[in-house]
Design a protein around this motif. Structure first.
Motif, mmCIF file in Angstrom:
data_model
loop_
_atom_site.group_PDB
_atom_site.id
_atom_site.type_symbol
_atom_site.label_atom_id
_atom_site.label_comp_id
_atom_site.label_asym_id
_atom_site.label_seq_id
_atom_site.Cartn_x
_atom_site.Cartn_y
_atom_site.Cartn_z
ATOM 1 N N TYR A 1 5.956 23.718 -14.248
ATOM 2 C CA TYR A 1 4.554 23.306 -14.309
ATOM 3 C C TYR A 1 3.673 24.303 -13.567
ATOM 4 C CZ TYR A 1 0.297 20.700 -13.345
ATOM 5 O OH TYR A 1 -1.016 20.328 -13.225
ATOM 6 N N TRP A 2 4.046 24.671 -12.333
ATOM 7 C CA TRP A 2 3.221 25.586 -11.541
ATOM 8 C C TRP A 2 3.255 26.998 -12.114
ATOM 9 C CZ3 TRP A 2 -0.342 23.221 -9.404
ATOM 10 C CH2 TRP A 2 -0.157 21.996 -8.780
ATOM 11 N N ARG A 3 4.348 27.366 -12.777
ATOM 12 C CA ARG A 3 4.409 28.672 -13.436
ATOM 13 C C ARG A 3 3.390 28.724 -14.582
ATOM 14 N NH1 ARG A 3 10.125 29.409 -14.311
ATOM 15 N NH2 ARG A 3 10.269 30.226 -12.206
ATOM 16 N N ARG A 4 3.302 27.628 -15.363
ATOM 17 C CA ARG A 4 2.309 27.559 -16.448
ATOM 18 C C ARG A 4 0.885 27.615 -15.894
ATOM 19 N NH1 ARG A 4 5.852 23.633 -18.350
ATOM 20 N NH2 ARG A 4 4.506 21.973 -17.579
ATOM 21 N N GLU A 5 0.641 26.878 -14.802
ATOM 22 C CA GLU A 5 -0.693 26.884 -14.188
ATOM 23 C C GLU A 5 -1.055 28.283 -13.681
ATOM 24 O OE1 GLU A 5 -2.995 24.310 -14.043
ATOM 25 O OE2 GLU A 5 -1.558 23.439 -15.447
ATOM 26 N N ALA A 6 -0.086 28.979 -13.109
ATOM 27 C CA ALA A 6 -0.328 30.341 -12.621
ATOM 28 C C ALA A 6 -0.651 31.272 -13.791
ATOM 29 C CB ALA A 6 0.878 30.852 -11.842
ATOM 30 N N LYS B 1 -2.062 30.414 -16.608
ATOM 31 C CA LYS B 1 -3.424 30.089 -17.046
ATOM 32 C C LYS B 1 -4.453 30.776 -16.150
ATOM 33 C CE LYS B 1 -2.285 25.457 -18.739
ATOM 34 N NZ LYS B 1 -2.462 24.014 -18.460
ATOM 35 N N LEU B 2 -4.205 30.746 -14.839
ATOM 36 C CA LEU B 2 -5.121 31.411 -13.910
ATOM 37 C C LEU B 2 -5.136 32.920 -14.123
ATOM 38 C CD1 LEU B 2 -4.757 29.632 -10.452
ATOM 39 C CD2 LEU B 2 -6.769 29.781 -11.888
ATOM 40 N N ARG C 1 -7.373 33.741 -16.949
ATOM 41 C CA ARG C 1 -8.778 33.678 -16.546
ATOM 42 C C ARG C 1 -9.169 34.901 -15.719
ATOM 43 N NH1 ARG C 1 -9.404 28.036 -13.714
ATOM 44 N NH2 ARG C 1 -11.344 29.020 -13.057
ATOM 45 N N CYS D 1 6.789 35.340 -13.141
ATOM 46 C CA CYS D 1 5.326 35.338 -13.094
ATOM 47 C C CYS D 1 4.901 36.091 -11.835
ATOM 48 C CB CYS D 1 4.805 33.903 -13.072
ATOM 49 S SG CYS D 1 3.020 33.774 -12.962
ATOM 50 N N ARG E 1 5.564 17.867 -11.133
ATOM 51 C CA ARG E 1 4.881 19.089 -10.718
ATOM 52 C C ARG E 1 5.963 20.032 -10.199
ATOM 53 N NH1 ARG E 1 0.524 17.279 -12.778
ATOM 54 N NH2 ARG E 1 -1.176 16.432 -11.567
ATOM 55 N N LEU F 1 -2.318 26.675 -5.398
ATOM 56 C CA LEU F 1 -2.147 25.941 -6.650
ATOM 57 C C LEU F 1 -1.856 24.463 -6.408
ATOM 58 C CD1 LEU F 1 -0.036 28.544 -8.645
ATOM 59 C CD2 LEU F 1 -2.477 28.099 -8.808
#
Length: 170
Positions: A74-79, A81-82, A85, A25, A70, A57
């Motif tokens: 998990y943080w890779r998925r959140e990144a 998503k960002l 956006r 990512c 976490r 994050l």
């Protein structure tokens, strides 16, 4: 050269501060420090301002009993998503600032908190006292010496923390 961040990187002992960028990512990195927990951030270029920015994050946390994991995935998925956006043209830094401002407006000021405390301690309540003759019911303030506490709060606490002395009249 970026490598994939692993959970082992986040758990291992760190001698000096370093950042590990993720190969899977782009822009995602973990900041490792000997004195702080591993924290994940995303570096990106804002499409609106055309400037590089960093979005914090969160903190690495192993999943345990009752607490969600976490971890790196998990943080890779959140990144991701960002990044979606950001790709859609949203200014995520502006959205974060607006959310912070909304939350700050909803919080109480010191003056409001002092006023609520004084109103609560001066509120008259029923007090029952059992005697040999029966029950005696009286109405009295919640705190016997509430006026002294109100005076103390208004003279010493309010001017220092609220920015102005305002007396309280009952």
């Amino acid at each position: 050269m970026p490598q994939n961040i692993t959970n082992k990187d986040c758990i291992g002992e760190v001698k000096k501060r370093e950042k590990i960028y993720d190969a899977e990512c782009s822009g995602l990195y973990v900041s490792l420090s000997p004195t702080a927990p591993p924290t994940f951030s995303l570096k990106y270029t804002c499409r609106i301002t055309k400037q590089r920015a960093t979005q914090w994050l969160g903190i690495y946390q192993k999943g345990g009993e009752g607490s969600p994991a976490r971890d790196v995935a998990y943080w890779r998925r959140e990144a991701m998503k960002l990044k979606i956006r950001i790709g859609n043209g949203e200014d995520i830094a502006q959205a974060a600032r607006q959310a912070h401002d909304r939350q700050a407006k909803q919080q109480l000021t010191v003056g409001q908190l002092i006023d609520q405390r004084i109103a609560w301690i001066s509120e008259e309540i029923e007090v029952r006292r059992h005697t040999e003759d029966g029950v005696i019911i009286k109405r009295k303030p919640r705190m016997k010496d509430w006026s002294n506490m109100a005076s103390h709060l208004n003279r010493f606490v309010r001017p220092r923390l609220d920015g102005g002395a305002r007396g309280y009249q009952r």
